[in-house]
Motif scaffolding. Structure first.
Motif, PDB file in Angstrom:
ATOM      1  N   ALA A  23      97.121  52.723  25.345  1.00 57.22           N
ATOM      2  CA  ALA A  23      97.103  51.487  26.137  1.00 57.22           C
ATOM      3  C   ALA A  23      97.545  50.285  25.310  1.00 57.22           C
ATOM      4  CB  ALA A  23      95.704  51.243  26.687  1.00 57.22           C
ATOM      5  N   THR A  24      97.180  50.288  24.038  1.00 56.07           N
ATOM      6  CA  THR A  24      97.532  49.140  23.193  1.00 56.07           C
ATOM      7  C   THR A  24      99.045  49.012  23.086  1.00 56.07           C
ATOM      8  OG1 THR A  24      95.516  49.462  21.924  1.00 56.07           O
ATOM      9  CG2 THR A  24      97.221  48.131  20.888  1.00 56.07           C
ATOM     10  N   TYR A  55      90.252  42.130  24.944  1.00 61.80           N
ATOM     11  CA  TYR A  55      90.188  43.157  23.901  1.00 61.80           C
ATOM     12  C   TYR A  55      90.814  42.619  22.607  1.00 61.80           C
ATOM     13  CZ  TYR A  55      90.285  47.885  21.983  1.00 61.80           C
ATOM     14  OH  TYR A  55      90.079  49.003  21.224  1.00 61.80           O
ATOM     15  N   THR A  67      85.723  46.068  27.224  1.00 60.89           N
ATOM     16  CA  THR A  67      85.253  47.269  26.529  1.00 60.89           C
ATOM     17  C   THR A  67      83.743  47.251  26.295  1.00 60.89           C
ATOM     18  OG1 THR A  67      85.713  48.643  24.588  1.00 60.89           O
ATOM     19  CG2 THR A  67      85.658  46.280  24.195  1.00 60.89           C
ATOM     20  N   ASP A  83      95.198  44.269  31.593  1.00 59.96           N
ATOM     21  CA  ASP A  83      94.757  45.387  30.755  1.00 59.96           C
ATOM     22  C   ASP A  83      93.757  46.195  31.591  1.00 59.96           C
ATOM     23  OD1 ASP A  83      93.279  47.040  29.082  1.00 59.96           O
ATOM     24  OD2 ASP A  83      93.245  45.621  27.414  1.00 59.96           O
ATOM     25  N   GLN A 134      90.164  50.242  30.870  1.00 64.39           N
ATOM     26  CA  GLN A 134      88.846  50.779  31.258  1.00 64.39           C
ATOM     27  C   GLN A 134      88.725  50.983  32.773  1.00 64.39           C
ATOM     28  OE1 GLN A 134      86.740  52.052  29.345  1.00 64.39           O
ATOM     29  NE2 GLN A 134      86.819  51.041  27.359  1.00 64.39           N
ATOM     30  N   THR A 162      95.197  53.746  29.519  1.00 62.05           N
ATOM     31  CA  THR A 162      95.152  54.862  28.576  1.00 62.05           C
ATOM     32  C   THR A 162      94.793  56.139  29.333  1.00 62.05           C
ATOM     33  OG1 THR A 162      94.470  55.234  26.282  1.00 62.05           O
ATOM     34  CG2 THR A 162      92.702  54.904  27.862  1.00 62.05           C
ATOM     35  N   ARG A 188      92.846  58.772  28.007  1.00 62.98           N
ATOM     36  CA  ARG A 188      91.651  59.516  27.570  1.00 62.98           C
ATOM     37  C   ARG A 188      90.329  58.990  28.127  1.00 62.98           C
ATOM     38  NH1 ARG A 188      92.593  55.754  23.736  1.00 62.98           N
ATOM     39  NH2 ARG A 188      90.801  54.609  22.954  1.00 62.98           N
ATOM     40  N   LYS A 189      90.318  57.818  28.721  1.00 62.72           N
ATOM     41  CA  LYS A 189      89.037  57.237  29.135  1.00 62.72           C
ATOM     42  C   LYS A 189      88.677  57.736  30.523  1.00 62.72           C
ATOM     43  CE  LYS A 189      89.627  53.264  26.056  1.00 62.72           C
ATOM     44  NZ  LYS A 189      88.560  53.459  25.065  1.00 62.72           N
TER      45      LYS A 189
HETATM   46  C1  LIG Z   1      89.734  46.920  27.422  1.00 64.86           C
HETATM   47  C2  LIG Z   1      90.499  47.778  26.479  1.00 64.86           C
HETATM   48  N1  LIG Z   1      91.804  47.535  26.277  1.00 64.86           N
HETATM   49  C3  LIG Z   1      92.540  48.281  25.442  1.00 64.86           C
HETATM   50  C4  LIG Z   1      91.987  49.315  24.728  1.00 64.86           C
HETATM   51  C5  LIG Z   1      92.844  50.088  23.789  1.00 64.86           C
HETATM   52  O1  LIG Z   1      93.182  51.337  24.312  1.00 64.86           O
HETATM   53  P1  LIG Z   1      93.911  52.408  23.407  1.00 64.86           P
HETATM   54  O2  LIG Z   1      92.933  52.797  22.344  1.00 64.86           O
HETATM   55  O3  LIG Z   1      94.292  53.527  24.318  1.00 64.86           O
HETATM   56  O4  LIG Z   1      95.116  51.753  22.803  1.00 64.86           O
HETATM   57  C6  LIG Z   1      90.626  49.608  24.889  1.00 64.86           C
HETATM   58  C7  LIG Z   1      90.016  50.707  24.131  1.00 64.86           C
HETATM   59  O5  LIG Z   1      88.831  50.842  24.001  1.00 64.86           O
HETATM   60  C8  LIG Z   1      89.873  48.823  25.794  1.00 64.86           C
HETATM   61  O6  LIG Z   1      88.566  49.056  25.991  1.00 64.86           O
END
Ligand SMILES: Cc1ncc(COP(=O)(O)O)c(C=O)c1O
Length: 390
Positions: free
Chosen positions: A84-85, A110, A162, A187, A190, A210, A212-213
């Motif tokens: 996601a990042t 985040y 998060t 974003d 979550q 992302t 995996r969540k």
């Molecule tokens: C709100 C939020 N944005 C972005 C991310 C980053 O996701 P990733 O680790 O898949 O890059 C997270 C990860 O915990 C998150 O909670």
């Protein structure tokens, strides 16, 4: 479809080993996801990586259709990215900010996003401004409205922070952004797989998530949505021969679709696993998933609220599957460790994850127990029992 708990649990092998309440970290994948990935890795070993990818082409292409269905968008508006990042970065760093441009964001943004704002602000002279929270603790739509002017170049919000159970009013923010004609980056890391997401209702121009969540997909997978009208306005910060074509010794052309935000080499088994995970979520239905997750989280909050010394830390008018709390006299890290020793997985949201929000609440860290639809009321009870005995 109503969620068939017995079937879901039978299809989730991890539940035999752990009481998993770290779904906002990485959820347990269902068996079809793991099997599809293992099957692909086997084919890579048997016939070669390129050949296996060719053989799996239809499934790989289906990944775009599945995500498009999840978000109610078009397949050409989706890029498959490693997390996601990076998905968020590919959109954010695609803007050409100038001195004096304003970027508006929320307090619970985040940390990785916030670091990117600061880097761009330092490089370009753009300014980052934080929209105040409303009385419920979520981004104030009214305050946002009052901050708008011609210098606002981007509104970028985290849908579900998060470190807190709140759900920001993303669609109301989208209406304000649209009316003002300001690009809106959401974003949804979550919230994807956690609740229904419709990019038209949300009014966002870009959305990152992302695998995996809450989607229960593989690690090392993510995706970016970019609205058709926005794609060619964003220049990817990095290009390769997949994102662009070298059409002459001195000239390249960037792809017209969202795959301009991808790169050539990617986690093929992961992309297959992600496609299966998205289909799996769609089969249950995102409303059904949300309803069960929200209800279970409320059960947990209510139970925690009765426990001596325990304080539920969630804010917001709408609260989701992330439940955060502290216990007097116990460090969050020590709680996590003690629960982990009993095979109960929770997480600690540290101050650095959402620095601004945490600083404003004078709170150094919280225990985060994030429920999914496969968790049960009995598991909630087991967590609380273990917590009481600490
Ligand atoms: C709100 C939020 N944005 C972005 C991310 C980053 O996701 P990733 O680790 O898949 O890059 C997270 C990860 O915990 C998150 O909670």
């Amino acid at each position: 479809m109503a969620i068939d708990l017995a079937r879901v649990r039978a299809e989730t092998p991890g539940l035999a080993h752990v009481l998993h309440l770290n779904n906002a970290g990485a959820a347990l994948p269902p068996r079809p996801v793991t099997e599809a990935m293992i099957q692909h890795l086997r084919r890579e070993a048997e016939i070669g990586g390129y050949e296996a990818a060719e053989e799996a082409d239809a499934t790989l292409e289906h990944c775009y259709d599945a995500i498009a269905q999840l978000l109610n968008c078009r397949r050409e508006e989706i890029a498959f990215v490693e997390n996601a990042t990076r998905a968020w970065d590919m959109a954010f760093y695609g803007f050409r900010f100038q001195a004096g441009d304003r970027i508006l964001t929320g307090k619970a943004e985040y940390a990785s996003n916030y670091i990117a704002y600061l880097q761009v602000a330092r490089r370009t002279g753009a300014v980052v401004e934080v929209i105040p929270d409303d009385a419920a603790g979520q981004v104030s739509v009214e305050a946002l409205r009052g901050m708008l002017d011609a210098r606002v170049k981007l509104i970028a919000i985290t849908h579900v922070p998060t470190n807190n159970g709140l759900v920001n009013p993303a669609a109301a923010i989208g209406r304000v952004a649209r009316a003002a004609g300001v690009p809106y980056l959401l974003d949804a890391c979550q919230s994807a797989g956690h609740m229904p997401l419709d990019v038209d209702e949300l009014g966002c121009d870009m959305l990152s998530a992302t695998g995996r969540k809450y989607l229960r997909g593989p690690r090392g997978t993510g995706f970016l949505y970019v609205r058709r009208a926005m794609i060619e306005r964003l220049e990817p910060p990095l290009l390769d021969l997949h994102a662009a074509t070298l059409v002459a010794p001195d000239r390249y052309e960037i792809r017209p679709d969202a795959r301009r935000f991808e790169n050539w080499e990617s986690y093929v088994a992961g992309k297959i696993g992600l496609a299966v995970a998205v289909d799996y979520a769609l089969d249950w239905g995102l409303e059904a998933i949300r309803d069960r997750v929200y209800a279970l989280a409320e059960t947990l909050r209510a139970r925690l609220a009765t426990m001596p010394g325990v304080t539920v830390r969630d804010l917001g008018a709408e609260r989701c599957g992330i439940v955060t709390f502290t216990k007097a006299g116990r460090e969050p890290g020590a709680i996590r460790q003690a629960l982990g020793a009993q095979s109960i997985n929770v997480h600690v949201s540290a101050a650095g994850d959402t620095r601004l929000e945490v600083a404003s609440r004078d709170q150094s860290g919280v225990v985060r127990a994030s429920v999914h639809y496969y968790n049960t009321e009995e598991e909630v009870e087991r967590l609380c029992g273990a917590l009481a005995r600490l």
